[in-house]
Design a protein around this motif. Structure first.
Motif, PDB file in Angstrom:
ATOM      1  N   SER A  57     -28.358 -14.969 -14.225  1.00  0.00           N
ATOM      2  CA  SER A  57     -27.067 -15.340 -13.630  1.00  0.00           C
ATOM      3  C   SER A  57     -25.943 -15.277 -14.667  1.00  0.00           C
ATOM      4  O   SER A  57     -24.794 -14.967 -14.327  1.00  0.00           O
ATOM      5  CB  SER A  57     -27.131 -16.748 -13.025  1.00  0.00           C
ATOM      6  OG  SER A  57     -27.438 -17.707 -14.022  1.00  0.00           O
ATOM      7  N   GLY A  61     -22.566 -12.838 -14.795  1.00  0.00           N
ATOM      8  CA  GLY A  61     -21.235 -13.416 -14.902  1.00  0.00           C
ATOM      9  C   GLY A  61     -20.403 -12.900 -16.052  1.00  0.00           C
ATOM     10  O   GLY A  61     -19.242 -13.286 -16.206  1.00  0.00           O
ATOM     11  N   TRP A  80     -23.100 -16.188 -12.311  1.00  0.00           N
ATOM     12  CA  TRP A  80     -22.865 -15.635 -10.990  1.00  0.00           C
ATOM     13  C   TRP A  80     -24.113 -15.898 -10.169  1.00  0.00           C
ATOM     14  O   TRP A  80     -25.182 -15.360 -10.455  1.00  0.00           O
ATOM     15  CB  TRP A  80     -22.599 -14.134 -11.122  1.00  0.00           C
ATOM     16  CG  TRP A  80     -22.107 -13.470  -9.887  1.00  0.00           C
ATOM     17  CD1 TRP A  80     -20.830 -13.441  -9.412  1.00  0.00           C
ATOM     18  CD2 TRP A  80     -22.883 -12.715  -8.961  1.00  0.00           C
ATOM     19  NE1 TRP A  80     -20.767 -12.722  -8.263  1.00  0.00           N
ATOM     20  CE2 TRP A  80     -22.024 -12.258  -7.951  1.00  0.00           C
ATOM     21  CE3 TRP A  80     -24.234 -12.384  -8.873  1.00  0.00           C
ATOM     22  CZ2 TRP A  80     -22.456 -11.490  -6.878  1.00  0.00           C
ATOM     23  CZ3 TRP A  80     -24.659 -11.625  -7.808  1.00  0.00           C
ATOM     24  CH2 TRP A  80     -23.777 -11.178  -6.826  1.00  0.00           C
ATOM     25  N   VAL A  85     -19.047 -17.363  -8.476  1.00  0.00           N
ATOM     26  CA  VAL A  85     -18.884 -17.587  -9.906  1.00  0.00           C
ATOM     27  C   VAL A  85     -18.936 -19.089 -10.146  1.00  0.00           C
ATOM     28  O   VAL A  85     -18.247 -19.857  -9.480  1.00  0.00           O
ATOM     29  CB  VAL A  85     -17.541 -17.009 -10.413  1.00  0.00           C
ATOM     30  CG1 VAL A  85     -17.332 -17.330 -11.876  1.00  0.00           C
ATOM     31  CG2 VAL A  85     -17.500 -15.508 -10.181  1.00  0.00           C
TER      32      VAL A  85
END
Length: 117
Positions: A57, A61, A80, A85
Motif C-alpha cells: 500500500s 501511494g 493507497w 489515499v
C-alpha cells in the motif's frame, strides 16, 4: 525479570488475523523470472519493494515528489488502500528510506507523466 511469553499475544486488533502459513520467499532466479514477466509500472513497483521493503500500500501511494534525488532517499508519506489515499500504517513508516544508487538509476529511467504527483 525474564520474559516468559510474547506480550504481543495479549494484543488483539479488530479485523486482524494471524498468518495461516509462512510466506514463500522467492529465490533470486525466481525473482528475475518474475521481473521478466511484469510490465511497467508493476516491474518498477516490484523493484521499489525489493530495494526499500515498504508495504504494498505504501508503494502504491508513492509520488515522484517523494523522491529526494540529491539526498538519495524516498519519503513514505501516504498509503493507497482500496482506492483511497490514507496515512501510513505506523509513524515509523513515514520516515525517509535511503535509496540505493541502482534504484535511483532505475527510477530516473521511468517516464514521469505526472511529474511532481
Amino acid at each position: 525479570m525474564p520474559i516468559e511469553r510474547n506480550p504481543m499475544n495479549l494484543v488483539r486488533v479488530k479485523g486482524s488475523s494471524k498468518r495461516t502459513k509462512a510466506p514463500r520467499i522467492l529465490t533470486i532466479k525466481e525473482f528475475n523470472l518474475l521481473l521478466k514477466r511484469l510490465k511497467e509500472p508493476y516491474r518498477t513497483m516490484t523493484l521499489v519493494a525489493l530495494f526499500l521493503g515498504p508495504r504494498v500500500s505504501e508503494v502504491m501511494g508513492l509520488k515522484w515528489s517523494d523522491v529526494d534525488w540529491d539526498g538519495l532517499d524516498i519519503s513514505i508519506a501516504r498509503s493507497w488502500v482500496e482506492g483511497n489515499v490514507e496515512d501510513t500504517k505506523t509513524e515509523g513508516s513515514a520516515k525517509p528510506l535511503p535509496m540505493d544508487r541502482d534504484l535511483a538509476i532505475i527510477l530516473r529511467q521511468q517516464p514521469r507523466e505526472n511529474k511532481g504527483h
